[in-house]
Design a protein around this motif. Structure first.
Motif, PDB file in Angstrom:
ATOM      1  N   GLN A  37       0.816  -1.213   0.000  1.00  0.00           N
ATOM      2  CA  GLN A  37       0.000   0.000   0.000  1.00  0.00           C
ATOM      3  C   GLN A  37       0.852   1.266   0.000  1.00  0.00           C
ATOM      4  N   ALA A  38       1.989   1.192  -0.679  1.00  0.00           N
ATOM      5  CA  ALA A  38       2.881   2.344  -0.788  1.00  0.00           C
ATOM      6  C   ALA A  38       2.552   3.194  -2.019  1.00  0.00           C
ATOM      7  N   ILE A  39       1.784   2.612  -2.953  1.00  0.00           N
ATOM      8  CA  ILE A  39       1.291   3.355  -4.105  1.00  0.00           C
ATOM      9  C   ILE A  39      -0.177   3.020  -4.294  1.00  0.00           C
ATOM     10  N   SER A  40      -0.848   3.858  -5.063  1.00  0.00           N
ATOM     11  CA  SER A  40      -2.280   3.639  -5.301  1.00  0.00           C
ATOM     12  C   SER A  40      -2.486   2.628  -6.430  1.00  0.00           C
ATOM     13  N   GLN A  41      -3.699   2.126  -6.515  1.00  0.00           N
ATOM     14  CA  GLN A  41      -4.060   1.220  -7.606  1.00  0.00           C
ATOM     15  C   GLN A  41      -3.896   1.928  -8.946  1.00  0.00           C
ATOM     16  N   GLU A  42      -4.236   3.209  -8.977  1.00  0.00           N
ATOM     17  CA  GLU A  42      -4.110   3.983 -10.215  1.00  0.00           C
ATOM     18  C   GLU A  42      -2.653   4.050 -10.683  1.00  0.00           C
ATOM     19  N   GLU A  43      -1.726   4.284  -9.747  1.00  0.00           N
ATOM     20  CA  GLU A  43      -0.305   4.334 -10.101  1.00  0.00           C
ATOM     21  C   GLU A  43       0.166   2.986 -10.639  1.00  0.00           C
ATOM     22  N   TYR A  44      -0.283   1.922 -10.001  1.00  0.00           N
ATOM     23  CA  TYR A  44       0.072   0.590 -10.484  1.00  0.00           C
ATOM     24  C   TYR A  44      -0.501   0.345 -11.873  1.00  0.00           C
ATOM     25  N   ASP A  45      -1.736   0.743 -12.088  1.00  0.00           N
ATOM     26  CA  ASP A  45      -2.380   0.540 -13.392  1.00  0.00           C
ATOM     27  C   ASP A  45      -1.623   1.257 -14.502  1.00  0.00           C
ATOM     28  N   ILE A  46      -1.104   2.433 -14.217  1.00  0.00           N
ATOM     29  CA  ILE A  46      -0.331   3.194 -15.203  1.00  0.00           C
ATOM     30  C   ILE A  46       0.954   2.445 -15.559  1.00  0.00           C
ATOM     31  N   VAL A  47       1.649   1.944 -14.555  1.00  0.00           N
ATOM     32  CA  VAL A  47       2.877   1.188 -14.791  1.00  0.00           C
ATOM     33  C   VAL A  47       2.576  -0.099 -15.547  1.00  0.00           C
ATOM     34  N   SER A  48       1.493  -0.760 -15.190  1.00  0.00           N
ATOM     35  CA  SER A  48       1.105  -1.987 -15.858  1.00  0.00           C
ATOM     36  C   SER A  48       0.748  -1.725 -17.327  1.00  0.00           C
ATOM     37  N   ALA A  49       0.062  -0.638 -17.584  1.00  0.00           N
ATOM     38  CA  ALA A  49      -0.285  -0.277 -18.959  1.00  0.00           C
ATOM     39  C   ALA A  49       0.971   0.039 -19.772  1.00  0.00           C
ATOM     40  N   ASP A  50       1.931   0.697 -19.147  1.00  0.00           N
ATOM     41  CA  ASP A  50       3.203   0.980 -19.827  1.00  0.00           C
ATOM     42  C   ASP A  50       3.898  -0.323 -20.216  1.00  0.00           C
ATOM     43  N   TYR A  51       3.869  -1.294 -19.318  1.00  0.00           N
ATOM     44  CA  TYR A  51       4.479  -2.595 -19.594  1.00  0.00           C
ATOM     45  C   TYR A  51       3.777  -3.284 -20.763  1.00  0.00           C
ATOM     46  N   GLN A  52       2.467  -3.292 -20.741  1.00  0.00           N
ATOM     47  CA  GLN A  52       1.712  -3.933 -21.821  1.00  0.00           C
ATOM     48  C   GLN A  52       1.961  -3.228 -23.152  1.00  0.00           C
ATOM     49  N   SER A  53       2.047  -1.927 -23.106  1.00  0.00           N
ATOM     50  CA  SER A  53       2.310  -1.153 -24.325  1.00  0.00           C
ATOM     51  C   SER A  53       3.694  -1.451 -24.893  1.00  0.00           C
ATOM     52  N   ALA A  54       4.696  -1.488 -24.016  1.00  0.00           N
ATOM     53  CA  ALA A  54       6.065  -1.774 -24.454  1.00  0.00           C
ATOM     54  C   ALA A  54       6.174  -3.194 -25.022  1.00  0.00           C
ATOM     55  N   SER A  55       5.482  -4.119 -24.395  1.00  0.00           N
ATOM     56  CA  SER A  55       5.495  -5.500 -24.890  1.00  0.00           C
ATOM     57  C   SER A  55       4.855  -5.600 -26.263  1.00  0.00           C
ATOM     58  N   ALA A  56       3.733  -4.931 -26.428  1.00  0.00           N
ATOM     59  CA  ALA A  56       3.031  -4.968 -27.711  1.00  0.00           C
ATOM     60  C   ALA A  56       3.865  -4.289 -28.801  1.00  0.00           C
ATOM     61  N   GLU A  57       4.491  -3.191 -28.458  1.00  0.00           N
ATOM     62  CA  GLU A  57       5.293  -2.459 -29.444  1.00  0.00           C
ATOM     63  C   GLU A  57       6.496  -3.263 -29.909  1.00  0.00           C
ATOM     64  N   SER A  58       7.072  -4.049 -29.013  1.00  0.00           N
ATOM     65  CA  SER A  58       8.258  -4.818 -29.381  1.00  0.00           C
ATOM     66  C   SER A  58       7.908  -5.982 -30.302  1.00  0.00           C
ATOM     67  N   GLN A  59       6.633  -6.371 -30.311  1.00  0.00           N
ATOM     68  CA  GLN A  59       6.220  -7.492 -31.159  1.00  0.00           C
ATOM     69  C   GLN A  59       5.913  -6.973 -32.528  1.00  0.00           C
TER      70      GLN A  59
END
Length: 59
Positions: A37-59
């Motif tokens: 609980q050191a970051i909000s769910q929203e902050e995590y969602d942003i980082v997770s979306a960045d990861y998904q975006s980077a993964s998709a872009e590399s493919q």
């Protein structure tokens, strides 16, 4: 005969290949922070979306 200067293209390829690794590590860290609980769910969602975006872009 001529040679094409592809340094910029090579740099872009390296960036696209390494971005998912960095984004994955950031997502892992954010997940740990979310569990503590050191970051909000929203902050995590942003980082997770960045990861998904980077993964998709590399493919």
């Amino acid at each position: 005969m001529f040679k094409v200067n592809d340094i910029e293209l090579q740099a872009q390829i390296i960036k696209v290949r390494t971005a998912p690794k960095l984004a994955s590590e950031n997502e892992r860290r954010a997940k740990l922070l979310l569990e503590k609980q050191a970051i909000s769910q929203e902050e995590y969602d942003i980082v997770s979306a960045d990861y998904q975006s980077a993964s998709a872009e590399s493919q």
